[in-house]
Write a protein that holds these residues in place. Sequence first.
Motif, PDB file in Angstrom:
ATOM      1  N   GLY A 169      -7.857  -8.589  -6.282  1.00  0.00           N
ATOM      2  CA  GLY A 169      -9.088  -9.002  -5.620  1.00  0.00           C
ATOM      3  C   GLY A 169      -9.583  -7.841  -4.779  1.00  0.00           C
ATOM      4  O   GLY A 169      -9.060  -6.729  -4.859  1.00  0.00           O
ATOM      5  N   ARG A 170     -10.586  -8.103  -3.942  1.00  0.00           N
ATOM      6  CA  ARG A 170     -11.138  -7.040  -3.099  1.00  0.00           C
ATOM      7  C   ARG A 170     -11.514  -7.599  -1.728  1.00  0.00           C
ATOM      8  O   ARG A 170     -11.883  -8.764  -1.605  1.00  0.00           O
ATOM      9  CB  ARG A 170     -12.369  -6.390  -3.760  1.00  0.00           C
ATOM     10  CG  ARG A 170     -11.986  -5.544  -4.971  1.00  0.00           C
ATOM     11  CD  ARG A 170     -13.150  -4.821  -5.590  1.00  0.00           C
ATOM     12  NE  ARG A 170     -12.676  -3.983  -6.686  1.00  0.00           N
ATOM     13  CZ  ARG A 170     -12.375  -2.685  -6.575  1.00  0.00           C
ATOM     14  NH1 ARG A 170     -12.529  -2.076  -5.410  1.00  0.00           N
ATOM     15  NH2 ARG A 170     -11.938  -1.998  -7.608  1.00  0.00           N
ATOM     16  N   THR A 171     -11.424  -6.739  -0.734  1.00  0.00           N
ATOM     17  CA  THR A 171     -11.834  -7.126   0.611  1.00  0.00           C
ATOM     18  C   THR A 171     -13.354  -7.151   0.699  1.00  0.00           C
ATOM     19  O   THR A 171     -14.063  -6.783  -0.252  1.00  0.00           O
ATOM     20  CB  THR A 171     -11.291  -6.137   1.658  1.00  0.00           C
ATOM     21  OG1 THR A 171     -11.978  -4.884   1.517  1.00  0.00           O
ATOM     22  CG2 THR A 171      -9.794  -5.925   1.514  1.00  0.00           C
ATOM     23  N   ALA A 172     -13.863  -7.536   1.860  1.00  0.00           N
ATOM     24  CA  ALA A 172     -15.316  -7.592   2.067  1.00  0.00           C
ATOM     25  C   ALA A 172     -15.967  -6.233   1.862  1.00  0.00           C
ATOM     26  O   ALA A 172     -17.119  -6.153   1.418  1.00  0.00           O
ATOM     27  CB  ALA A 172     -15.616  -8.116   3.473  1.00  0.00           C
ATOM     28  N   ARG A 173     -15.230  -5.152   2.138  1.00  0.00           N
ATOM     29  CA  ARG A 173     -15.783  -3.803   1.956  1.00  0.00           C
ATOM     30  C   ARG A 173     -15.243  -3.132   0.697  1.00  0.00           C
ATOM     31  O   ARG A 173     -15.184  -1.919   0.591  1.00  0.00           O
ATOM     32  CB  ARG A 173     -15.510  -2.948   3.197  1.00  0.00           C
ATOM     33  CG  ARG A 173     -16.253  -3.455   4.432  1.00  0.00           C
ATOM     34  CD  ARG A 173     -16.104  -2.522   5.611  1.00  0.00           C
ATOM     35  NE  ARG A 173     -16.690  -3.088   6.819  1.00  0.00           N
ATOM     36  CZ  ARG A 173     -16.593  -2.546   8.026  1.00  0.00           C
ATOM     37  NH1 ARG A 173     -15.924  -1.396   8.189  1.00  0.00           N
ATOM     38  NH2 ARG A 173     -17.136  -3.128   9.066  1.00  0.00           N
ATOM     39  N   ASN A 174     -14.806  -3.954  -0.241  1.00  0.00           N
ATOM     40  CA  ASN A 174     -14.474  -3.502  -1.588  1.00  0.00           C
ATOM     41  C   ASN A 174     -13.179  -2.713  -1.708  1.00  0.00           C
ATOM     42  O   ASN A 174     -12.985  -1.942  -2.655  1.00  0.00           O
ATOM     43  CB  ASN A 174     -15.629  -2.668  -2.172  1.00  0.00           C
ATOM     44  CG  ASN A 174     -15.747  -2.846  -3.678  1.00  0.00           C
ATOM     45  OD1 ASN A 174     -15.476  -3.927  -4.214  1.00  0.00           O
ATOM     46  ND2 ASN A 174     -16.142  -1.790  -4.362  1.00  0.00           N
ATOM     47  N   VAL A 175     -12.253  -2.900  -0.771  1.00  0.00           N
ATOM     48  CA  VAL A 175     -10.931  -2.282  -0.901  1.00  0.00           C
ATOM     49  C   VAL A 175     -10.126  -3.094  -1.923  1.00  0.00           C
ATOM     50  O   VAL A 175     -10.006  -4.316  -1.787  1.00  0.00           O
ATOM     51  CB  VAL A 175     -10.184  -2.262   0.442  1.00  0.00           C
ATOM     52  CG1 VAL A 175      -8.774  -1.711   0.270  1.00  0.00           C
ATOM     53  CG2 VAL A 175     -10.956  -1.450   1.476  1.00  0.00           C
ATOM     54  N   PRO A 176      -9.573  -2.455  -2.961  1.00  0.00           N
ATOM     55  CA  PRO A 176      -8.800  -3.205  -3.951  1.00  0.00           C
ATOM     56  C   PRO A 176      -7.474  -3.709  -3.382  1.00  0.00           C
ATOM     57  O   PRO A 176      -6.767  -2.986  -2.678  1.00  0.00           O
ATOM     58  CB  PRO A 176      -8.561  -2.190  -5.070  1.00  0.00           C
ATOM     59  CG  PRO A 176      -8.744  -0.858  -4.445  1.00  0.00           C
ATOM     60  CD  PRO A 176      -9.704  -1.030  -3.310  1.00  0.00           C
ATOM     61  N   VAL A 177      -7.174  -4.974  -3.693  1.00  0.00           N
ATOM     62  CA  VAL A 177      -5.948  -5.629  -3.226  1.00  0.00           C
ATOM     63  C   VAL A 177      -5.215  -6.152  -4.452  1.00  0.00           C
ATOM     64  O   VAL A 177      -5.790  -6.856  -5.284  1.00  0.00           O
ATOM     65  CB  VAL A 177      -6.263  -6.796  -2.274  1.00  0.00           C
ATOM     66  CG1 VAL A 177      -4.980  -7.509  -1.852  1.00  0.00           C
ATOM     67  CG2 VAL A 177      -7.034  -6.298  -1.049  1.00  0.00           C
ATOM     68  N   TYR A 178      -3.914  -5.816  -4.563  1.00  0.00           N
ATOM     69  CA  TYR A 178      -3.113  -6.235  -5.709  1.00  0.00           C
ATOM     70  C   TYR A 178      -1.942  -7.108  -5.254  1.00  0.00           C
ATOM     71  O   TYR A 178      -1.192  -6.728  -4.354  1.00  0.00           O
ATOM     72  CB  TYR A 178      -2.572  -5.020  -6.462  1.00  0.00           C
ATOM     73  CG  TYR A 178      -3.659  -4.202  -7.122  1.00  0.00           C
ATOM     74  CD1 TYR A 178      -4.185  -4.580  -8.356  1.00  0.00           C
ATOM     75  CD2 TYR A 178      -4.163  -3.063  -6.503  1.00  0.00           C
ATOM     76  CE1 TYR A 178      -5.187  -3.837  -8.964  1.00  0.00           C
ATOM     77  CE2 TYR A 178      -5.165  -2.314  -7.098  1.00  0.00           C
ATOM     78  CZ  TYR A 178      -5.674  -2.703  -8.327  1.00  0.00           C
ATOM     79  OH  TYR A 178      -6.665  -1.962  -8.914  1.00  0.00           O
TER      80      TYR A 178
END
Length: 245
Positions: A212-221
């Motif tokens: 997924g991604r945070t509100a500022r588009n940081v990728p999260v795995y």
Amino acid sequence: MTEKKPFRIAATADLHCSKASHGKFRELFKSASDAADVLLLCGDLTDYGLPEEARILAEEIEAAATIPILAVLGNHDFESGRVAEIREIIEKTGVKILDGESAEIGGVGFGGVCGFGGGFGPHMLNAWGEPLIKSFVQEAVDHALRLEQALAGLKSERRVVLLHYSPIRETVVGEDPEIFPFLGSSRLENPLDNYAATVVFHGHAHNGAREGRTARNVPVYNVSLPVLRRTMGDANWFQLFQMDA
């Protein structure tokens, strides 16, 4: 001029090493050592938080790992109240366990903390009412502050974050909605965005989504081992992430 090689990160979580795990994880550490420059272990290193379990995992690491390893603890590692012993056993192998600290390997900065629950977005639990509720929320706040401290200490523009609990709702989808508040907290998201994390890895949500991604588009795995095997195949022990040189 010699071309710089990309920096390769192997990440996994939720090993739940038990008293019956002799020999079980050597392939993980060998394969990760062959494929990557660093291995990240995102919590639940042990099953019941017992020193005996940590010793078995330490044996597996010493037998097969040849690259640096960074880790955070998970909720299972706290179960028996012997966290200090577990940490000492694992760190004697050369593994660095992060809890608000940072590290740099190959010019890449790493920050980590276990994290805590509390829920996501407008449904996040707030510090109001009974003292126990306020204590629960304060624990989540404290983990977020330690994460912020870790990221603030990094000089590298490439910032990698290790967590156990999820910082976003997106990667816990697939679990029963009733338990979402116990799988992570949006309080962990702000430090990631404010300090421009490059990528985030977490575990804990065994039935969650892989990314997924945070509100500022940081990728999260979500690199929980059950998630990796469900989405990538039973032979997969870790997710490989490549950063440009």
